[in-house]
Write an enzyme that holds these catalytic residues in place. Structure first.
Site, PDB file in Angstrom:
ATOM      1  N   LYS B  97      20.345 -90.177 -74.004  1.00  0.00           N
ATOM      2  CA  LYS B  97      18.968 -89.836 -73.617  1.00  0.00           C
ATOM      3  C   LYS B  97      18.293 -89.304 -74.879  1.00  0.00           C
ATOM      4  O   LYS B  97      18.574 -88.198 -75.331  1.00  0.00           O
ATOM      5  CB  LYS B  97      18.941 -88.792 -72.505  1.00  0.00           C
ATOM      6  CG  LYS B  97      17.521 -88.467 -72.047  1.00  0.00           C
ATOM      7  CD  LYS B  97      17.507 -87.902 -70.648  1.00  0.00           C
ATOM      8  CE  LYS B  97      17.513 -86.398 -70.610  1.00  0.00           C
ATOM      9  NZ  LYS B  97      16.210 -85.782 -70.906  1.00  0.00           N
ATOM     10  N   GLY B 158      10.306 -78.819 -67.371  1.00  0.00           N
ATOM     11  CA  GLY B 158      10.502 -77.516 -66.742  1.00  0.00           C
ATOM     12  C   GLY B 158       9.271 -76.936 -66.084  1.00  0.00           C
ATOM     13  O   GLY B 158       9.321 -75.834 -65.555  1.00  0.00           O
ATOM     14  N   ALA B 185      10.737 -85.835 -66.667  1.00  0.00           N
ATOM     15  CA  ALA B 185      10.413 -84.406 -66.739  1.00  0.00           C
ATOM     16  C   ALA B 185       9.195 -84.089 -65.884  1.00  0.00           C
ATOM     17  O   ALA B 185       8.306 -84.929 -65.732  1.00  0.00           O
ATOM     18  CB  ALA B 185      10.128 -84.012 -68.190  1.00  0.00           C
ATOM     19  N   GLY B 186       9.178 -82.866 -65.350  1.00  0.00           N
ATOM     20  CA  GLY B 186       7.982 -82.382 -64.663  1.00  0.00           C
ATOM     21  C   GLY B 186       8.059 -82.391 -63.148  1.00  0.00           C
ATOM     22  O   GLY B 186       7.161 -81.887 -62.474  1.00  0.00           O
ATOM     23  N   ASN B 207      16.273 -81.370 -63.228  1.00  0.00           N
ATOM     24  CA  ASN B 207      17.193 -80.303 -63.593  1.00  0.00           C
ATOM     25  C   ASN B 207      16.657 -78.961 -63.104  1.00  0.00           C
ATOM     26  O   ASN B 207      17.171 -78.369 -62.174  1.00  0.00           O
ATOM     27  CB  ASN B 207      17.432 -80.298 -65.104  1.00  0.00           C
ATOM     28  CG  ASN B 207      18.593 -79.402 -65.501  1.00  0.00           C
ATOM     29  OD1 ASN B 207      19.154 -79.548 -66.570  1.00  0.00           O
ATOM     30  ND2 ASN B 207      19.018 -78.469 -64.671  1.00  0.00           N
TER      31      ASN B 207
END
Lengths: 66, 262
Positions: B97, B158, B185-186, B207
């Protein structure tokens, strides 16, 4: 001669191999990898790569990531 | 319902990270509850002979998932390439990644360094999962370089803000129909994952949304169902929205019919 290992100065006899430096720290197995002066060194080359004064050595291990 | 990336077929469209959980045991339990088959990991500098890396690696291996190492913290293409090489040796996978950050405040990917790193890593035989913005031209370039999958953000890492730029994400899906697109992400809530999958995205990587939930294991189950629901809805084809009410009950000849209805 002086090496920087994970950001800290260490002193060694002249021009050890990478293998000798790793063994001096007991780092002989387990999941880790090495970069010398920010360039990856394959495990197969540890015994032949010789270190020089001022070299920067980084050892990395697995950790959590996103 | 399967997702194919290169020669790997996945039955789950949920990718999960391994960081920020309250404890290693909760991390393992949450990842198992999510049903994810891909888990992201990273590398850190550590004092020689320390056993921390081994302990963590044993936990991950125990999950029996595909491991997707990242290049978190890299700001230059050359650094990312070297982290990728170290990851390949440790984790014994050519998957990477690719993260090359261009701005510390937003953690926005650096498009030029990203392209440079992707080009080199593809040449070296890596399967590159580039963390990128939703910029169409950047994504087309990454595709043309040989990335078999793209991982655009939908909001800063995050932040948990969900899909901030739906127009661009829809455009991306429309203009790059041939590659798997995973929102990286997000994502903050299962409803965000549902939305992404309904739009035709192939999966999501989460995550913080799991690890920072009050109950990460419960949230993992919710995300698993959200991803499944979103994919099923996409395949089923949602109705077209309308500007005005349309009666669902046929009105003609209903009792007391006077031109209205529900």
């Amino acid at each position: 001669m002086k090496l920087t290992l994970n950001g800290k100065s260490q002193f060694f006899d002249a021009n050890p191999t990478l293998q000798e430096v790793l063994e001096s720290f007991g780092q002989t197995g387990g999941p880790f990898a090495v970069a010398l002066n920010k360039e990856f060194v394959p495990r197969s080359q540890y015994a032949t790569v010789r270190l020089n004064d001022g070299d920067q050595l980084d050892l990395v291990v697995p950790m959590q990531g996103g | 319902m399967d997702l194919k990336i290169g020669d790997v077929t996945l039955t789950s469209r949920l990718f999960v990270g391994s960081a920020l959980y309250p404890s290693p045991a909760i991390m393992q339990e949450a990842i198992r509850a999510s049903g994810a088959q891909v888990v992201t990991v990273s590398l850190k500098r550590q004092a020689p002979a320390s056993q921390g890396g081994q302990f963590f690696w044993d936990l991950i291996k125990d999950l029996d998932c595909h491991v997707l190492p990242n290049t978190a913290g890299c700001r230059l293409a050359n650094d990312a390439v070297n982290v990728a090489e170290m990851s390949r040796e440790i984790f014994e996978t050519s998957w990477i990644k690719l993260e090359v950050i261009g701005d510390d405040y937003t953690l926005q990917p650096h498009p030029f360094e990203l392209v440079k790193a992707a080009e080199e890593l593809v040449k070296r035989g890596f399967t590159v999962f580039p963390y990128c913005t939703e910029d169409l031209i950047l994504c087309q370039k990454l595709r043309d370089l040989g990335c078999p999958v793209l991982m655009p953000w939908c909001a800063p890492i995050g932040s948990g803000q969900g899909l901030l730029n739906v127009f661009s994400l829809k455009t991306l899906r429309t203009r790059i129909p041939e590659l798997p697109l995973i929102i990286d992400a997000g994502i903050g809530k299962p409803s965000h994952a549902v939305e992404a999958l309904e739009l035709g995205f192939d999966g999501v990587l989460i995550n913080s949304a799991l690890a920072l939930a009050h109950d990460p294991v419960g949230m993992a189950r919710a995300f698993a169902q959200g991803v499944d629901a979103g994919r099923r809805a996409f395949l089923a084809g949602p109705m077209e929205p309308k500007n005005m009410a349309q009666p669902s009950t046929p009105l003609l000849e209903t009792p007391f019919w006077a031109g209205g209805g529900s």
